[in-house]
Write an enzyme that holds these catalytic residues in place. Structure first.
Site, PDB file in Angstrom:
ATOM      1  N   MET A  64      33.292  23.822  30.427  1.00 24.67           N
ATOM      2  CA  MET A  64      32.418  24.087  30.783  1.00 24.67           C
ATOM      3  C   MET A  64      31.404  24.942  30.215  1.00 24.67           C
ATOM      4  SD  MET A  64      33.338  27.992  33.143  1.00 24.67           S
ATOM      5  CE  MET A  64      32.078  27.830  34.211  1.00 24.67           C
ATOM      6  N   LEU A  80      25.071  25.084  36.296  1.00 29.56           N
ATOM      7  CA  LEU A  80      26.393  25.400  37.267  1.00 29.56           C
ATOM      8  C   LEU A  80      25.841  25.804  38.648  1.00 29.56           C
ATOM      9  CD1 LEU A  80      28.133  28.392  36.624  1.00 29.56           C
ATOM     10  CD2 LEU A  80      27.967  28.901  38.381  1.00 29.56           C
ATOM     11  N   LEU A  86      31.804  21.698  42.020  1.00 32.04           N
ATOM     12  CA  LEU A  86      31.947  23.463  41.708  1.00 32.04           C
ATOM     13  C   LEU A  86      31.171  24.094  43.228  1.00 32.04           C
ATOM     14  CD1 LEU A  86      32.802  25.106  39.647  1.00 32.04           C
ATOM     15  CD2 LEU A  86      30.932  25.854  39.058  1.00 32.04           C
ATOM     16  N   SER A 119      28.044  34.284  24.828  1.00 32.48           N
ATOM     17  CA  SER A 119      29.244  33.775  25.480  1.00 32.48           C
ATOM     18  C   SER A 119      29.961  33.157  24.190  1.00 32.48           C
ATOM     19  CB  SER A 119      29.380  33.039  26.517  1.00 32.48           C
ATOM     20  OG  SER A 119      30.937  31.944  26.336  1.00 32.48           O
ATOM     21  N   ARG A 153      29.379  21.182  30.346  1.00 33.14           N
ATOM     22  CA  ARG A 153      29.041  20.908  31.990  1.00 33.14           C
ATOM     23  C   ARG A 153      27.985  21.569  31.914  1.00 33.14           C
ATOM     24  NH1 ARG A 153      27.183  19.580  35.193  1.00 33.14           N
ATOM     25  NH2 ARG A 153      27.996  18.735  37.752  1.00 33.14           N
ATOM     26  N   TYR A 154      28.035  23.478  31.448  1.00 27.32           N
ATOM     27  CA  TYR A 154      26.700  24.060  31.838  1.00 27.32           C
ATOM     28  C   TYR A 154      25.922  24.206  30.826  1.00 27.32           C
ATOM     29  CZ  TYR A 154      30.071  23.829  35.895  1.00 27.32           C
ATOM     30  OH  TYR A 154      30.391  23.393  37.075  1.00 27.32           O
ATOM     31  N   CYS A 190      40.088  20.006  40.950  1.00 21.46           N
ATOM     32  CA  CYS A 190      39.013  19.778  40.246  1.00 21.46           C
ATOM     33  C   CYS A 190      37.620  20.376  40.670  1.00 21.46           C
ATOM     34  CB  CYS A 190      38.481  19.218  42.649  1.00 21.46           C
ATOM     35  SG  CYS A 190      39.842  18.172  42.467  1.00 21.46           S
ATOM     36  N   HIS A 266      41.207  32.286  36.966  1.00 25.99           N
ATOM     37  CA  HIS A 266      39.838  32.920  37.959  1.00 25.99           C
ATOM     38  C   HIS A 266      40.713  32.332  39.249  1.00 25.99           C
ATOM     39  CE1 HIS A 266      35.803  31.768  39.189  1.00 25.99           C
ATOM     40  NE2 HIS A 266      35.372  31.953  37.744  1.00 25.99           N
ATOM     41  N   ASP A 343      37.808  33.841  24.227  1.00 27.33           N
ATOM     42  CA  ASP A 343      37.232  34.803  25.346  1.00 27.33           C
ATOM     43  C   ASP A 343      36.201  34.851  26.334  1.00 27.33           C
ATOM     44  OD1 ASP A 343      39.098  37.320  24.952  1.00 27.33           O
ATOM     45  OD2 ASP A 343      38.046  37.557  23.274  1.00 27.33           O
ATOM     46  N   GLU A 346      34.329  36.326  31.436  1.00 26.96           N
ATOM     47  CA  GLU A 346      36.086  37.645  32.762  1.00 26.96           C
ATOM     48  C   GLU A 346      37.215  38.576  31.858  1.00 26.96           C
ATOM     49  OE1 GLU A 346      34.523  34.035  33.185  1.00 26.96           O
ATOM     50  OE2 GLU A 346      33.734  34.547  35.704  1.00 26.96           O
ATOM     51  N   GLU A 350      34.410  41.949  32.437  1.00 23.00           N
ATOM     52  CA  GLU A 350      35.626  41.876  33.861  1.00 23.00           C
ATOM     53  C   GLU A 350      36.658  42.335  33.209  1.00 23.00           C
ATOM     54  OE1 GLU A 350      35.042  38.379  36.414  1.00 23.00           O
ATOM     55  OE2 GLU A 350      36.968  39.614  37.769  1.00 23.00           O
ATOM     56  N   CYS A 402      43.013  14.671  45.621  1.00 29.45           N
ATOM     57  CA  CYS A 402      43.343  15.981  46.839  1.00 29.45           C
ATOM     58  C   CYS A 402      43.527  14.943  48.432  1.00 29.45           C
ATOM     59  CB  CYS A 402      42.328  16.718  46.749  1.00 29.45           C
ATOM     60  SG  CYS A 402      42.384  18.098  44.951  1.00 29.45           S
ATOM     61  N   CYS A 405      40.297  15.248  50.080  1.00 31.10           N
ATOM     62  CA  CYS A 405      38.897  14.946  49.184  1.00 31.10           C
ATOM     63  C   CYS A 405      38.341  13.743  49.636  1.00 31.10           C
ATOM     64  CB  CYS A 405      39.304  14.331  47.547  1.00 31.10           C
ATOM     65  SG  CYS A 405      38.264  13.808  46.926  1.00 31.10           S
ATOM     66  N   CYS A 410      34.793  10.834  42.856  1.00 36.92           N
ATOM     67  CA  CYS A 410      36.202  11.620  42.629  1.00 36.92           C
ATOM     68  C   CYS A 410      37.265  10.263  42.737  1.00 36.92           C
ATOM     69  CB  CYS A 410      37.422  12.672  43.704  1.00 36.92           C
ATOM     70  SG  CYS A 410      36.638  14.362  43.073  1.00 36.92           S
TER      71      CYS A 410
HETATM   72  C1  LIG Z   1      39.449  27.479  34.669  1.00 36.62           C
HETATM   73  C2  LIG Z   1      38.833  28.670  35.262  1.00 36.62           C
HETATM   74  C3  LIG Z   1      38.295  28.747  36.263  1.00 36.62           C
HETATM   75  C4  LIG Z   1      37.705  28.267  37.231  1.00 36.62           C
HETATM   76  C5  LIG Z   1      39.003  27.495  38.258  1.00 36.62           C
HETATM   77  C6  LIG Z   1      36.562  28.697  37.886  1.00 36.62           C
HETATM   78  C7  LIG Z   1      35.775  28.188  39.478  1.00 36.62           C
HETATM   79  C8  LIG Z   1      35.377  28.514  39.480  1.00 36.62           C
HETATM   80  N1  LIG Z   1      34.370  29.353  39.097  1.00 36.62           N
HETATM   81  C9  LIG Z   1      32.756  29.351  40.073  1.00 36.62           C
HETATM   82  C10 LIG Z   1      32.024  30.689  39.986  1.00 36.62           C
HETATM   83  C11 LIG Z   1      31.110  30.479  38.897  1.00 36.62           C
HETATM   84  N2  LIG Z   1      32.532  30.617  37.358  1.00 36.62           N
HETATM   85  C12 LIG Z   1      31.418  31.652  36.832  1.00 36.62           C
HETATM   86  C13 LIG Z   1      31.319  31.701  35.638  1.00 36.62           C
HETATM   87  C14 LIG Z   1      32.795  31.296  35.405  1.00 36.62           C
HETATM   88  N3  LIG Z   1      33.572  30.582  35.751  1.00 36.62           N
HETATM   89  C15 LIG Z   1      34.859  30.788  34.503  1.00 36.62           C
HETATM   90  C16 LIG Z   1      36.152  30.017  34.568  1.00 36.62           C
HETATM   91  C17 LIG Z   1      36.137  29.113  35.963  1.00 36.62           C
HETATM   92  N4  LIG Z   1      35.687  29.248  36.836  1.00 36.62           N
HETATM   93  C18 LIG Z   1      34.565  30.927  33.393  1.00 36.62           C
HETATM   94  C19 LIG Z   1      35.109  31.414  31.835  1.00 36.62           C
HETATM   95  C20 LIG Z   1      33.335  31.052  33.351  1.00 36.62           C
HETATM   96  C21 LIG Z   1      32.774  32.526  32.731  1.00 36.62           C
HETATM   97  C22 LIG Z   1      31.704  31.678  31.454  1.00 36.62           C
HETATM   98  C23 LIG Z   1      31.611  32.697  29.544  1.00 36.62           C
HETATM   99  O1  LIG Z   1      30.474  32.100  29.371  1.00 36.62           O
HETATM  100  O2  LIG Z   1      32.092  33.153  29.429  1.00 36.62           O
HETATM  101  C24 LIG Z   1      29.982  31.831  37.459  1.00 36.62           C
HETATM  102  C25 LIG Z   1      28.820  31.929  36.625  1.00 36.62           C
HETATM  103  C26 LIG Z   1      29.090  33.662  36.395  1.00 36.62           C
HETATM  104  C27 LIG Z   1      28.647  34.660  37.776  1.00 36.62           C
HETATM  105  O3  LIG Z   1      27.220  33.874  38.642  1.00 36.62           O
HETATM  106  O4  LIG Z   1      29.197  35.236  38.067  1.00 36.62           O
HETATM  107  C28 LIG Z   1      29.921  31.373  38.816  1.00 36.62           C
HETATM  108  C29 LIG Z   1      28.938  31.064  39.404  1.00 36.62           C
HETATM  109  C30 LIG Z   1      33.350  28.901  41.393  1.00 36.62           C
HETATM  110  C31 LIG Z   1      32.619  29.245  42.612  1.00 36.62           C
HETATM  111  C32 LIG Z   1      34.381  28.015  41.037  1.00 36.62           C
HETATM  112  C33 LIG Z   1      35.431  27.422  42.449  1.00 36.62           C
HETATM  113  C34 LIG Z   1      34.956  26.388  42.986  1.00 36.62           C
HETATM  114  S1  FES Z   2      38.090  17.145  45.387  1.00 36.97           S
HETATM  115 FE1  FES Z   2      40.420  16.697  44.574  1.00 36.97          FE
HETATM  116  S2  FES Z   2      40.216  14.474  44.004  1.00 36.97           S
HETATM  117 FE2  FES Z   2      38.563  14.722  45.043  1.00 36.97          FE
HETATM  118 FE   LIG Z   3      33.619  30.204  37.876  1.00 39.76          FE
END
Ligand SMILES: C=CC1=C(C)c2cc3[nH]c(cc4nc(cc5[nH]c(cc1n2)c(C)c5CCC(=O)O)C(CCC(=O)O)=C4C)c(C)c3C=C
Ligand code: FES
Ligand SMILES: [Fe+2]
Length: 427
Positions: A64, A80, A86, A119, A153-154, A190, A266, A343, A346, A350, A402, A405, A410
């Site tokens: 990501m 994002l 997502l 990060s 990705r972002y 996914c 996560h 690292d 999170e 966190e 899925c 889905c 996908c």
């Molecule tokens: C396996 C890892 C991760 C999954 C699964 C994942 C799902 C997921 N995340 C969001 C929304 C946000 N994630 C954000 C930050 C963030 N997410 C991950 C990993 C997973 N996310 C990481 C490692 C990080 C931080 C990146 C870094 O720079 O350290 C954020 C942004 C932060 C915030 O605004 O709180 C969002 C938003 C969703 C909705 C989701 C599953 C659908």
């Molecule tokens: S959401 Fe899982 S395959 Fe499309």
């Molecule tokens: Fe996330």
């Protein structure tokens, strides 16, 4: 159009933060000058050359990404919240996404400021990929040289930048060449790996399709294969286990086996879980494999962190779990981030700042992240080697969408990456 190596850009941003004393060959300017111009003309198709090598092989780490500086936070969050794989916001995604991103920016900027200003994911991804390629050159000479690339990705380097770099380096454009999309999420979701693959597929069609009126000519296109999941790979399991053992050793021997191991991943929104996303089961598989390697020496639980927004998310939440056990008198806990390989906010914010501060107990500790761990990097190389030798386009799991889905994206993406052999099985 000339593209600077994504790695060269990162070195400038991180100014010396590279965790290796040795120069990174692929980010070195001299290497770029000599090798890139040669590569642009000599990348062979995937047939063996006079030395017996089928290389070069591009090894593309997908993740990501994260903002390297606090100034990049708004762009990171905008991308994002624009990602419908997502955070699906429907028809108004492109309007609502940036508004949410802008409102969230100051809070998240402060969190990145508190962990040192950005990060570390780019630094670690580039290091891990470069080191893995050096090992691969030795253990897999038949596919050497292996060229490291990172596609986030972002955040920079984005998938589009990486793809343009591949083309500039002589892959594709009628010359073929082999590239491996290697997800750096060990467990498939996914919303993470699926989203990165959708993005890669999009840019492949846009950038390679330019050659023939929007149609990609398969003869000279890059031949992609995918390492789509590796939740129980022995190298991953061993690296996690050793980091846990190292942390357990910091407790007095007589109470070491009573320390509770809290694996933390996560979380996912419950609608994603109920759609049939494979991630929760694969995270559980990693936990079980690590505990098996540790001979189930300690009591353990899996909990979930970092939920965002008002929806229902998979629990129990990490913070609640820690507080509940501490309240019950169990103050020796080792937190183990199990779904990310370096690292990130999170772990560093966190877990280390929020959870540890609230727990306020010296017995609550965290296992180190994998980062530059040599056992882990050797594991990445072994996994990539196995993949290159097998010659399969992806895992069999990739052919199943899925249960819930409904996404055409996908479906088409999976058909493409499953290739001629398995594409017809995708449903
Ligand atoms: C396996 C890892 C991760 C999954 C699964 C994942 C799902 C997921 N995340 C969001 C929304 C946000 N994630 C954000 C930050 C963030 N997410 C991950 C990993 C997973 N996310 C990481 C490692 C990080 C931080 C990146 C870094 O720079 O350290 C954020 C942004 C932060 C915030 O605004 O709180 C969002 C938003 C969703 C909705 C989701 C599953 C659908
Ligand atoms: S959401 Fe899982 S395959 Fe499309
Ligand atoms: Fe996330």
């Amino acid at each position: 159009m000339a593209f600077r190596s994504p790695f060269a850009i990162s070195r400038r941003l991180l100014s010396g933060a590279t965790p290796s004393a040795r120069p990174l060959a692929w980010s070195c300017a001299a290497y770029n000058k000599t090798q890139r111009s040669t590569l642009a003309t000599v990348v062979p198709p995937v047939t063996q050359d006079a030395t017996g090598s089928k290389g070069p092989t591009a090894m593309v780490f997908m993740n990501m990404g994260g903002p390297s500086t606090t100034n990049e936070v708004e762009d990171f969050l905008s991308r994002l919240f624009a990602d419908g794989d997502l955070i699906p916001l429907g028809r108004f995604q492109s309007y609502i996404g940036p508004i949410i991103a802008r409102r969230r920016t100051p809070k998240i900027q402060k969190q990145y400021a508190d962990i040192g200003g950005g990060s570390p994911i780019r630094k670690w991804s580039e290091y891990q990929c470069t080191e893995m390629c050096k090992i691969l050159d030795k253990i897999s000479p038949e596919t050497a040289p292996h060229k490291p690339y990172v596609a986030f990705r972002y955040a920079a380097p984005l998938t589009e930048t990486m793809y343009n770099q591949l083309l500039a380096d002589g892959f594709g454009n009628g010359k073929g060449g082999r590239a491996v999309a290697f997800t750096q999420y060990p467990q498939y979701s996914c919303s993470t790996t699926g989203s990165s693959l959708n993005e890669l597929w999009k840019w492949r069609n846009r950038l390679e399709g330019k050659r023939a009126n929007g149609e990609v000519d398969p003869a000279g296109a890059i031949q992609w294969s995918v390492i789509d999941r590796w939740p129980t790979h022995p190298g991953l399991v061993e690296a996690f286990a050793q980091n846990i053992e190292a942390q357990l050793k910091t407790y007095p021997e007589e109470k070491r086996d009573q320390v509770v191991l809290l694996f933390s991943a996560h979380s996912l929104p419950m609608d994603v879980v109920n759609r049939g996303d494979p991630y929760p089961a694969e995270v559980a598989a990693t936990v079980h494999a690590v505990m098996q390697r540790l001979k189930f020496s300690n009591p353990y639980r899996l909990c979930w962190q970092s939920q965002v927004g008002p929806k229902a998310w998979l629990g129990a939440q990490t913070q609640d779990t820690v507080m509940e056990y501490v309240k019950r008198g169990q103050t020796d806990l080792v937190l183990v981030p199990i779904a990310f390989t370096s690292d990130h906010i999170e772990t560093l914010y966190e877990l280390d700042l929020e959870v540890m501060e609230e727990a306020n107990s010296p017995g609550v500790k965290r296992a180190e992240s994998l980062n530059g761990n040599p056992i882990f990097i050797q594991g990445l190389a072994d996994l990539a080697h196995e993949h290159l030798q097998k010659g399969e386009p992806c895992s069999a799991q990739m052919t199943l969408r899925c249960q819930g889905c409904r996404s055409e994206r996908c479906l088409e993406q999976k058909k493409f990456f499953a290739g001629e052999k398995h594409g017809s099985l995708v449903m």
